[in-house]
Every structure is written in structure tokens, then in C-alpha cells.
Design an enzyme around this catalytic site. Sequence first.
Site, PDB file in Angstrom:
ATOM      1  N   TYR A  16       0.819  -1.206  -0.094  1.00 28.83           N
ATOM      2  CA  TYR A  16       0.083   0.051   0.026  1.00 28.83           C
ATOM      3  C   TYR A  16       0.842   1.206   0.217  1.00 28.83           C
ATOM      4  CZ  TYR A  16      -4.025  -2.653   1.061  1.00 28.83           C
ATOM      5  OH  TYR A  16      -5.205  -3.607   0.884  1.00 28.83           O
ATOM      6  N   LYS A  41      -0.912  -7.652  -2.869  1.00 23.49           N
ATOM      7  CA  LYS A  41      -2.304  -7.204  -2.956  1.00 23.49           C
ATOM      8  C   LYS A  41      -2.377  -5.590  -3.014  1.00 23.49           C
ATOM      9  CE  LYS A  41      -6.418  -7.550   0.781  1.00 23.49           C
ATOM     10  NZ  LYS A  41      -6.167  -6.020   1.408  1.00 23.49           N
TER      11      LYS A  41
HETATM   12  P1  FBP Z   1     -11.763  -3.838   2.138  1.00 27.90           P
HETATM   13  O1  FBP Z   1     -12.132  -4.968   0.922  1.00 27.90           O
HETATM   14  O2  FBP Z   1     -12.676  -3.897   2.987  1.00 27.90           O
HETATM   15  O3  FBP Z   1     -11.140  -2.483   1.522  1.00 27.90           O
HETATM   16  O4  FBP Z   1     -10.499  -4.823   2.803  1.00 27.90           O
HETATM   17  C1  FBP Z   1      -8.909  -4.951   2.243  1.00 27.90           C
HETATM   18  C2  FBP Z   1      -8.164  -4.306   3.199  1.00 27.90           C
HETATM   19  O5  FBP Z   1      -6.991  -4.527   2.594  1.00 27.90           O
HETATM   20  C3  FBP Z   1      -8.123  -5.064   4.421  1.00 27.90           C
HETATM   21  O6  FBP Z   1      -7.238  -6.314   4.439  1.00 27.90           O
HETATM   22  C4  FBP Z   1      -7.712  -3.998   5.432  1.00 27.90           C
HETATM   23  O7  FBP Z   1      -8.088  -4.102   6.595  1.00 27.90           O
HETATM   24  C5  FBP Z   1      -8.066  -2.635   4.748  1.00 27.90           C
HETATM   25  O8  FBP Z   1      -8.325  -3.074   3.473  1.00 27.90           O
HETATM   26  C6  FBP Z   1      -7.022  -1.481   4.875  1.00 27.90           C
HETATM   27  O9  FBP Z   1      -7.587  -0.291   4.465  1.00 27.90           O
HETATM   28  P2  FBP Z   1      -6.918   1.031   4.411  1.00 27.90           P
HETATM   29  O10 FBP Z   1      -5.379   0.641   4.666  1.00 27.90           O
HETATM   30  O11 FBP Z   1      -7.253   1.694   3.003  1.00 27.90           O
HETATM   31  O12 FBP Z   1      -7.680   1.752   5.492  1.00 27.90           O
END
Ligand code: FBP
Length: 260
Positions: free
Chosen positions: A145, A177
Site C-alpha cells: 500500500y 495485494k
Molecule cells: P476492504 O475490501 O474492506 O477494503 O479490505 C481490504 C483491506 O486491505 C483490509 O485487509 C484492510 O483492513 C483494509 O483494506 C485496509 O484499508 P486501508 O489501509 O485503506 O484503511
Amino acid sequence: MNDNFLSVITKNYRALFLAYDQGMEHGPADFNDENIDPAKILEIAETGLFTGVIFQKGIAEKYYNPQVHKTPLIIKLNGKTNLVKDKDPYSPLLCTIEEAVKLGAKAVGYTIYVGSEFESQMTKEFAELEQEAHKQNLPLIGWMYPRGKAVAGKENSKEILAYAARLGLELGADIVKLPYTGDIESFKWVVKSAGRCKVVVQGGVKTNQQEFLKFTQDVLTTGVLGLAVGRNIWQDPNPLEIAKQLSEIIFDNNVILESQ
Ligand code: FBP
């Protein structure tokens, strides 16, 4: 790594993971009476529509029984809350590979905030986990991310996401991911950048069903392995219906990816 390495968490060379680590990442603000109980999420997971369910270790310990539950368990090894608003976040390691194996994990995941000041700490931890996970024959998923001042405003850009995907490949991740860039052409480049490391796309905030199904169809034309979805399933008034539709798009598609 042999061809079947990912078969435990895939079907027809595709993946649909049910993500439920938001209780740590976002807190109970994401939940209502229908989805605050992890046991209910496991019921959704156990419909057979998913190739994995993602929990932090605490939930796995108290709710997941490897003797009973059939859905492959994916343990998220690090995490943090969103109470501390760090511009450059770090997500500490909270669970070892050994603990994950004891809990019955069939794969493990770890978030790297690509572009954060603390990125090197996370890549170092990831590299250590890579050795351990592969010794145990466990696929390792990198939640790649982009976050931090260095990438501010570019978190969904083609270039930065392609870099995040490539970083996952370089580090030995089996799956990365990623958030979506927002369009098919640019995301194809992101998937290409990941090479033989597979890509799953994050679901993101809840949108309406039709939009989400269209998003899934688009994403699947880019060469991804599949999706990891949380809120768009268990925040839906009818989680099983949307899960069924997603699984039809993902697994019953005539386009079966080639094994690599
Ligand atoms: P969602 O499909 O609800 O977005 O979940 C994916 C995910 O990667 C989760 O594993 C994690 O908790 C969340 O999104 C983190 O999202 P962010 O860092 O954007 O708050």
C-alpha cells in the site's frame, strides 16, 4: 516454487479472499450488528465461495477451528490502528510464522507501506518472513500500500502501484495485494510489473452492488489472480448474494489463467 504452490488458496488459478482485519485497521466503526461478530463472517466464508479468509491472530485463535472450518485461513501478521494519524505509517509485526502455522494458516500476509519513511523497516521484516514462510511452504502475500509523504496524492497512480507490485516480486512475495489504479489499461502495466508474482486487488470502501460487480469485471481483464474483499461483502445487506455473484465472475469465467 512449483505450479501447485498457490493451489491451496486458489481455484481455477483464481482467488477470492474474504478480508476481515478491518477491526484492527479501522476499528468497530466499520461494523454494525450484522457483521461485528466474527462467527458470522466465518459463516459467510464457509459457503464455499471463497478461497481464503483473512484474520488477525486473535480472531483466528478464538473463532477458527482448523478441524472444522474448510475455508483456508490467511493470517495477517502485522497491523495497526488508525487512531494515530502518522503521515508515514509503520505496521509492526504482531504474529510469527510459527504461531500462524499453529493456528492452521494456509498462507500469511504482511503490509508494507510503500513510500513511507519506515518502508525499510517493513521490507526488512518482510524479507525475514519470506524465508520463514517458504521454509514452511506457506504462500506469502504482500499488502503493498503506497502511503507517506513521498507518495502523497499518488497512492493510486500507475507508476507508484507498478513500483509497489515490482517491489513485491523483488522481495519474494507470491501474491501482492494492491489498490486499483481506476482503469484497465494502467492496471495491466501494474500486473505486468509484478511478473510471476500474482496480483489480487483490494475491495475498498463499500460501493453499490452494480458498481462493484462492474469493477470486478474490469479488474479481471487485467490479468489478476483475483480479489481480496471485505467491506463490499459483509457491509452489504445481502452478503451471500454479492459473494455468489462475485464468485461467478471470478471462477466461472471462461478465461482460465494459465499456470506459471
Ligand atoms: P476492504 O475490501 O474492506 O477494503 O479490505 C481490504 C483491506 O486491505 C483490509 O485487509 C484492510 O483492513 C483494509 O483494506 C485496509 O484499508 P486501508 O489501509 O485503506 O484503511
